[in-house]
Motif scaffolding. Structure first.
Motif, short mmCIF file in Angstrom:
data_model
loop_
_atom_site.label_atom_id
_atom_site.label_comp_id
_atom_site.label_asym_id
_atom_site.label_seq_id
_atom_site.Cartn_x
_atom_site.Cartn_y
_atom_site.Cartn_z
N ARG A 80 0.83 -1.21 0.00
CA ARG A 80 0.00 0.00 0.00
C ARG A 80 0.86 1.26 0.00
NH1 ARG A 80 -3.49 -1.07 5.22
NH2 ARG A 80 -1.45 -1.88 5.83
N GLU A 81 0.37 2.28 -0.68
CA GLU A 81 1.01 3.59 -0.67
C GLU A 81 -0.06 4.66 -0.51
OE1 GLU A 81 3.10 3.55 -4.41
OE2 GLU A 81 1.40 4.38 -5.51
N VAL A 82 0.35 5.80 0.03
CA VAL A 82 -0.58 6.91 0.27
C VAL A 82 -0.34 7.98 -0.79
CG1 VAL A 82 -1.40 8.64 1.90
CG2 VAL A 82 -0.55 6.43 2.74
N ARG A 83 -1.40 8.32 -1.51
CA ARG A 83 -1.31 9.31 -2.58
C ARG A 83 -2.08 10.57 -2.21
NH1 ARG A 83 -2.29 5.51 -8.00
NH2 ARG A 83 -0.44 4.16 -7.69
N GLU A 108 -5.53 9.26 -0.50
CA GLU A 108 -6.11 7.96 -0.83
C GLU A 108 -5.04 6.89 -0.66
OE1 GLU A 108 -7.38 7.59 -4.86
OE2 GLU A 108 -5.60 8.56 -5.71
N ILE A 109 -5.45 5.74 -0.15
CA ILE A 109 -4.54 4.63 0.06
C ILE A 109 -4.79 3.62 -1.05
CG2 ILE A 109 -3.82 2.79 1.63
CD1 ILE A 109 -4.73 4.60 3.94
N VAL A 110 -3.74 3.31 -1.79
CA VAL A 110 -3.86 2.49 -3.00
C VAL A 110 -3.00 1.24 -2.85
CG1 VAL A 110 -3.54 2.45 -5.50
CG2 VAL A 110 -4.25 4.57 -4.36
N GLU A 111 -3.52 0.11 -3.30
CA GLU A 111 -2.75 -1.14 -3.31
C GLU A 111 -2.13 -1.32 -4.69
OE1 GLU A 111 -3.76 -5.81 -2.56
OE2 GLU A 111 -4.46 -4.36 -1.06
N VAL A 112 -0.81 -1.51 -4.71
CA VAL A 112 -0.07 -1.61 -5.96
C VAL A 112 0.92 -2.77 -5.87
CG1 VAL A 112 -0.28 0.86 -6.49
CG2 VAL A 112 1.67 0.04 -5.15
N PRO A 113 1.43 -3.26 -7.00
CA PRO A 113 2.41 -4.36 -6.95
C PRO A 113 3.71 -3.92 -6.28
CG PRO A 113 1.44 -4.16 -9.15
CD PRO A 113 1.02 -2.94 -8.39
N VAL A 114 4.32 -4.83 -5.56
CA VAL A 114 5.66 -4.57 -5.02
C VAL A 114 6.63 -4.51 -6.19
CG1 VAL A 114 7.53 -5.49 -3.60
CG2 VAL A 114 5.16 -5.68 -2.81
N PRO A 115 7.41 -3.43 -6.32
CA PRO A 115 8.29 -3.30 -7.49
C PRO A 115 9.48 -4.27 -7.43
CG PRO A 115 8.64 -1.48 -5.97
CD PRO A 115 7.46 -2.25 -5.44
N GLU A 116 10.04 -4.54 -8.59
CA GLU A 116 11.22 -5.39 -8.71
C GLU A 116 12.45 -4.52 -8.91
OE1 GLU A 116 11.80 -8.55 -8.52
OE2 GLU A 116 9.91 -9.63 -8.79
#
Length: 334
Positions: free
Chosen positions: A7-10, A25-33
């Motif tokens: 999760r990250e806060v935008r 807004e709190i958004v769920e995104v893929p963990v980056p590589e």
């Protein structure tokens, strides 16, 4: 790892006044590589600061990039390295960086500063605003043995440490300012302040004259406005006044405000007034960390702070900081 999310806060909207939680807004995104030369960090702690309210505006005079709509916020964070291909960092290393407001951070290796896990008894101390407090006392106000020192915004993350540092530098009387009697009582009982003036309890200058009947020799100013004017009025000949923050303007609901300065008093009493910012004094950070670690262990310094748990609490943490709900720094455990 590509199937994992975090999760990250935008920033969802620009503020039109005080910080409110619907601006985020709190958004769920893929963990980056991470690629070669990059570091993937699992953030464990992040800090919030009043300057973040300023960065939420589209433009500001602060020499830092403003937050962008629809993008994650940024700020100081600490975490553990997950992967760092092609770098001298290894999994498990403790690092500090500027990509807080998210559970995982991907950054170039040069943006991650490896921390000595034994330097401070609590890693959260690396997120203190102690470097700013140290800079303002040592290089800004140049506090000396025997000084009477006035610290405005004394209950904040900077001020709660500045008063302690002033005492360490030999100040014989340390006076603070804050917004409530409850905080004033704690500053005196727990953090070594001799007296506290309270915003809203009468004219600041009158309160300050009672607290410092022989005048002040040094000022550590986080606030500006009426409190800076009062300090100039009560300053002794040769006093050193350091402007370290401008909360009265930063957190004003009416937009940026200016402070009228009695320049004749500065001239007649040979008063020095200077603005100091940490980005011009980064060389002081290792010195502060060594002093902080020693002080925390021998009891000559404390780290007042509040902790909230979970990234979903980050917007609340910033809101409560700007509302003055806490004494000391505000940190979020991720």
């Amino acid at each position: 790892m590509t199937n994992r999310t975090h999760r990250e806060v935008r920033l969802a909207a620009r503020p039109q006044g005080p910080v409110t939680e619907d601006l985020f807004e709190i958004v769920e995104v893929p963990v980056p590589e991470p690629g070669p030369g990059q570091v993937l960090v699992r953030n464990t702690l992040m800090g919030v600061a009043a300057v973040m309210r300023t960065l939420m505006d589209e433009t500001s005079v602060v020499p830092m990039p403003s937050y962008q709509l629809g993008e994650p916020l940024h700020g100081s964070a600490i975490g553990e390295v997950v992967a760092a291909p092609g770098t001298d960092l290894k999994p498990g290393d403790l690092v500090e960086h500027q990509l807080g407001w998210r559970e995982y951070a991907l950054l170039d290796a040069g943006q991650a500063h490896r921390l000595d896990p034994d330097l401070l008894p609590d890693p959260a101390g690396h997120l203190s605003q102690g470097p700013t407090a140290w800079m303002g006392v040592v290089r800004g106000a140049e506090v000396r043995p025997g000084d009477t020192v006035f610290v405005t915004g004394a209950a904040g993350g900077v001020g709660s440490l500045a008063g302690q540092i002033a005492r360490l530098r030999g100040a014989t009387r340390v006076i603070g300012s804050t917004g409530s009697q409850q905080k004033a009582d704690r500053l005196i009982k727990e953090f070594g302040y001799d007296a506290v003036v309270i915003r809203g309890a009468g004219p600041i200058e009158e309160q300050l004259r009672r607290a410092a009947p022989e005048g002040i020799d040094a000022l550590f100013d986080n606030v500006g406005g009426e409190q800076l004017q009062a300090a100039i009025a009560v300053a002794n000949r040769g006093a050193r006044l350091a402007i370290v923050g401008a909360l009265s303007s930063q957190l004003s609901q009416d937009g940026p405000a200016t402070t009228e300065i009695d320049t004749f008093s500065l001239l007649a009493r040979s008063i020095t007034l200077r603005g100091v910012a940490l980005y011009d004094h980064l060389d002081l950070i290792p010195e502060w960390n060594a002093q902080f670690g020693k002080g925390l262990r021998d009891g000559t310094l404390t780290f007042p702070h509040a902790r909230l748990r979970g990234i979903e609490q980050a917007p609340r943490a910033l809101r409560e900081l700007t509302e003055g709900r806490h004494l000391g720094a505000v940190i979020v455990e991720l």
